[in-house]
Write a protein that holds these residues in place. Structure first.
Motif, PDB file in Angstrom:
ATOM      1  N   THR A 161      32.693  70.374  32.464  1.00 61.71           N
ATOM      2  CA  THR A 161      31.757  71.233  33.197  1.00 61.71           C
ATOM      3  C   THR A 161      30.843  70.395  34.076  1.00 61.71           C
ATOM      4  O   THR A 161      30.619  70.719  35.246  1.00 61.71           O
ATOM      5  N   ILE A 162      30.314  69.316  33.523  1.00 60.79           N
ATOM      6  CA  ILE A 162      29.457  68.415  34.304  1.00 60.79           C
ATOM      7  C   ILE A 162      30.217  67.844  35.489  1.00 60.79           C
ATOM      8  O   ILE A 162      29.698  67.801  36.606  1.00 60.79           O
ATOM      9  N   SER A 163      31.459  67.424  35.276  1.00 61.58           N
ATOM     10  CA  SER A 163      32.278  66.886  36.372  1.00 61.58           C
ATOM     11  C   SER A 163      32.505  67.918  37.471  1.00 61.58           C
ATOM     12  O   SER A 163      32.458  67.592  38.659  1.00 61.58           O
ATOM     13  N   LEU A 164      32.775  69.159  37.066  1.00 64.01           N
ATOM     14  CA  LEU A 164      32.974  70.217  38.060  1.00 64.01           C
ATOM     15  C   LEU A 164      31.712  70.451  38.878  1.00 64.01           C
ATOM     16  O   LEU A 164      31.776  70.606  40.104  1.00 64.01           O
ATOM     17  N   TYR A 165      30.554  70.467  38.222  1.00 64.64           N
ATOM     18  CA  TYR A 165      29.297  70.645  38.950  1.00 64.64           C
ATOM     19  C   TYR A 165      28.989  69.443  39.842  1.00 64.64           C
ATOM     20  O   TYR A 165      28.472  69.607  40.948  1.00 64.64           O
ATOM     21  N   ASP A 166      29.312  68.240  39.383  1.00 63.02           N
ATOM     22  CA  ASP A 166      29.136  67.051  40.226  1.00 63.02           C
ATOM     23  C   ASP A 166      29.998  67.156  41.483  1.00 63.02           C
ATOM     24  O   ASP A 166      29.545  66.845  42.586  1.00 63.02           O
ATOM     25  N   HIS A 167      31.240  67.602  41.308  1.00 68.08           N
ATOM     26  CA  HIS A 167      32.147  67.770  42.451  1.00 68.08           C
ATOM     27  C   HIS A 167      31.612  68.843  43.409  1.00 68.08           C
ATOM     28  O   HIS A 167      31.615  68.656  44.629  1.00 68.08           O
ATOM     29  N   LYS A 168      31.153  69.953  42.847  1.00 74.62           N
ATOM     30  CA  LYS A 168      30.593  71.026  43.671  1.00 74.62           C
ATOM     31  C   LYS A 168      29.371  70.524  44.433  1.00 74.62           C
ATOM     32  O   LYS A 168      29.204  70.831  45.626  1.00 74.62           O
ATOM     33  N   LEU A 169      28.518  69.725  43.777  1.00 74.86           N
ATOM     34  CA  LEU A 169      27.332  69.164  44.431  1.00 74.86           C
ATOM     35  C   LEU A 169      27.736  68.280  45.609  1.00 74.86           C
ATOM     36  O   LEU A 169      27.139  68.366  46.694  1.00 74.86           O
ATOM     37  N   GLU A 170      28.749  67.453  45.428  1.00 70.65           N
ATOM     38  CA  GLU A 170      29.220  66.583  46.520  1.00 70.65           C
ATOM     39  C   GLU A 170      29.746  67.414  47.694  1.00 70.65           C
ATOM     40  O   GLU A 170      29.498  67.084  48.853  1.00 70.65           O
ATOM     41  N   LEU A 171      30.471  68.476  47.404  1.00 67.89           N
ATOM     42  CA  LEU A 171      30.968  69.353  48.473  1.00 67.89           C
ATOM     43  C   LEU A 171      29.811  70.015  49.225  1.00 67.89           C
ATOM     44  O   LEU A 171      29.833  70.105  50.460  1.00 67.89           O
ATOM     45  N   LEU A 172      28.812  70.474  48.505  1.00 70.53           N
ATOM     46  CA  LEU A 172      27.652  71.094  49.147  1.00 70.53           C
ATOM     47  C   LEU A 172      26.885  70.089  50.007  1.00 70.53           C
ATOM     48  O   LEU A 172      26.392  70.429  51.086  1.00 70.53           O
ATOM     49  N   LYS A 173      26.781  68.851  49.560  1.00 71.34           N
ATOM     50  CA  LYS A 173      26.136  67.806  50.361  1.00 71.34           C
ATOM     51  C   LYS A 173      26.896  67.566  51.656  1.00 71.34           C
ATOM     52  O   LYS A 173      26.292  67.357  52.717  1.00 71.34           O
ATOM     53  N   LYS A 174      28.238  67.608  51.596  1.00 69.10           N
ATOM     54  CA  LYS A 174      29.052  67.444  52.805  1.00 69.10           C
ATOM     55  C   LYS A 174      28.825  68.599  53.774  1.00 69.10           C
ATOM     56  O   LYS A 174      28.719  68.400  54.984  1.00 69.10           O
ATOM     57  N   VAL A 175      28.758  69.812  53.228  1.00 68.90           N
ATOM     58  CA  VAL A 175      28.498  70.989  54.072  1.00 68.90           C
ATOM     59  C   VAL A 175      27.137  70.841  54.738  1.00 68.90           C
ATOM     60  O   VAL A 175      26.990  71.084  55.943  1.00 68.90           O
ATOM     61  N   LYS A 176      26.141  70.422  53.984  1.00 68.57           N
ATOM     62  CA  LYS A 176      24.793  70.237  54.529  1.00 68.57           C
ATOM     63  C   LYS A 176      24.800  69.205  55.649  1.00 68.57           C
ATOM     64  O   LYS A 176      24.207  69.422  56.718  1.00 68.57           O
ATOM     65  N   ARG A 177      25.462  68.061  55.431  1.00 66.27           N
ATOM     66  CA  ARG A 177      25.533  67.021  56.474  1.00 66.27           C
ATOM     67  C   ARG A 177      26.202  67.554  57.738  1.00 66.27           C
ATOM     68  O   ARG A 177      25.748  67.308  58.855  1.00 66.27           O
ATOM     69  N   SER A 178      27.283  68.297  57.537  1.00 64.54           N
ATOM     70  CA  SER A 178      27.986  68.869  58.692  1.00 64.54           C
ATOM     71  C   SER A 178      27.099  69.836  59.463  1.00 64.54           C
ATOM     72  O   SER A 178      27.075  69.824  60.695  1.00 64.54           O
ATOM     73  N   MET A 179      26.367  70.657  58.741  1.00 69.03           N
ATOM     74  CA  MET A 179      25.482  71.631  59.397  1.00 69.03           C
ATOM     75  C   MET A 179      24.347  70.921  60.134  1.00 69.03           C
ATOM     76  O   MET A 179      23.985  71.306  61.245  1.00 69.03           O
ATOM     77  N   LEU A 180      23.794  69.881  59.523  1.00 66.02           N
ATOM     78  CA  LEU A 180      22.725  69.120  60.177  1.00 66.02           C
ATOM     79  C   LEU A 180      23.249  68.432  61.442  1.00 66.02           C
ATOM     80  O   LEU A 180      22.568  68.403  62.468  1.00 66.02           O
ATOM     81  N   GLN A 181      24.436  67.880  61.352  1.00 67.60           N
ATOM     82  CA  GLN A 181      25.022  67.238  62.536  1.00 67.60           C
ATOM     83  C   GLN A 181      25.277  68.253  63.630  1.00 67.60           C
ATOM     84  O   GLN A 181      25.030  67.989  64.813  1.00 67.60           O
ATOM     85  N   ALA A 182      25.751  69.435  63.269  1.00 67.98           N
ATOM     86  CA  ALA A 182      26.015  70.477  64.261  1.00 67.98           C
ATOM     87  C   ALA A 182      24.727  70.969  64.917  1.00 67.98           C
ATOM     88  O   ALA A 182      24.719  71.312  66.108  1.00 67.98           O
ATOM     89  N   MET A 183      23.638  70.969  64.173  1.00 70.49           N
ATOM     90  CA  MET A 183      22.359  71.417  64.725  1.00 70.49           C
ATOM     91  C   MET A 183      21.792  70.442  65.723  1.00 70.49           C
ATOM     92  O   MET A 183      21.126  70.835  66.667  1.00 70.49           O
ATOM     93  N   PHE A 184      22.036  69.157  65.552  1.00 74.79           N
ATOM     94  CA  PHE A 184      21.403  68.145  66.383  1.00 74.79           C
ATOM     95  C   PHE A 184      22.343  67.445  67.344  1.00 74.79           C
ATOM     96  O   PHE A 184      22.047  66.362  67.821  1.00 74.79           O
ATOM     97  N   ILE A 185      23.446  68.051  67.645  1.00 75.63           N
ATOM     98  CA  ILE A 185      24.363  67.463  68.627  1.00 75.63           C
ATOM     99  C   ILE A 185      23.967  67.842  70.015  1.00 75.63           C
ATOM    100  O   ILE A 185      23.467  68.815  70.369  1.00 75.63           O
TER     101      ILE A 185
END
Length: 185
Positions: A161-185
């Motif tokens: 369960t912890i591993s799954l949440y860690d993986h989900k957290l990493e995916l959400l961080k990637k989404v956040k980075r992508s959204m931030l990059q899209a906002m400031f391009i």
């Protein structure tokens, strides 16, 4: 056998030494005396080294069920459980022959209580390292085997369960980075 409130204590104090093999109680701790240098990216067998990363080899040392504990570096933080053919680095300890103790229960004890014990006994050098007294001076309370099995399965499910949440957290961080990059391009 020592008991605490009717619960057997398995101490790792009773050593029988034979070369590099140290047996304790009903398990075996083994430290290999050789170094394997033929690491491959597509090797057939897992090669457990002193890190989270598992390398690969085309040859193996053991065909068993074991808990593998790196002896250097992040002591008390990295534990591998494996059942099958595998190879070990010279500074990785192998704990096996699980007669009278459930391997998943013991793995849980290693993950959740061994680090504090090991660090208390560590003579900090350049690189923290495990020594046999850290295993042999560790006493653990062991309930009935049926209770050990339930506890071991619980720890395993909790880790997944912890591993799954860690993986989900990493995916959400990637989404956040992508959204931030899209906002400031």
């Amino acid at each position: 056998m020592l008991t605490r409130a009717g619960i057997p204590l398995f101490g790792l104090r009773d050593l029988v030494t034979n070369g590099s093999i140290v047996s304790w109680g009903m398990w075996l701790i083994l430290q290999l005396d050789h170094v394997i240098t033929k690491i491959l990216t597509d090797g057939k067998y897992p090669f457990f080294v002193r890190s989270d990363k598992v390398e690969r080899l085309n040859e193996y040392d053991f065909d068993t069920k074991a808990i593998l504990v790196p002896g250097d570096g992040r002591i008390g933080e990295i534990f591998h459980y494996y059942n099958g053919k595998f190879a070990l680095h010279q500074r990785v300890y192998k704990v096996d022959n699980f007669n009278g103790i459930n391997e998943l229960f013991l793995l849980g004890l290693f993950k959740y209580s061994f680090k504090e014990h090991a660090l208390r006994l560590n003579a900090q050098g350049t690189v923290p390292s495990l020594r046999l007294p850290m295993f042999t001076n560790w006493s653990i309370s062991v309930p009935m085997i049926t209770e050990q099995e339930r506890i071991g399965v619980f720890f395993q499910k909790l880790d997944r369960t912890i591993s799954l949440y860690d993986h989900k957290l990493e995916l959400l961080k990637k989404v956040k980075r992508s959204m931030l990059q899209a906002m400031f391009i």
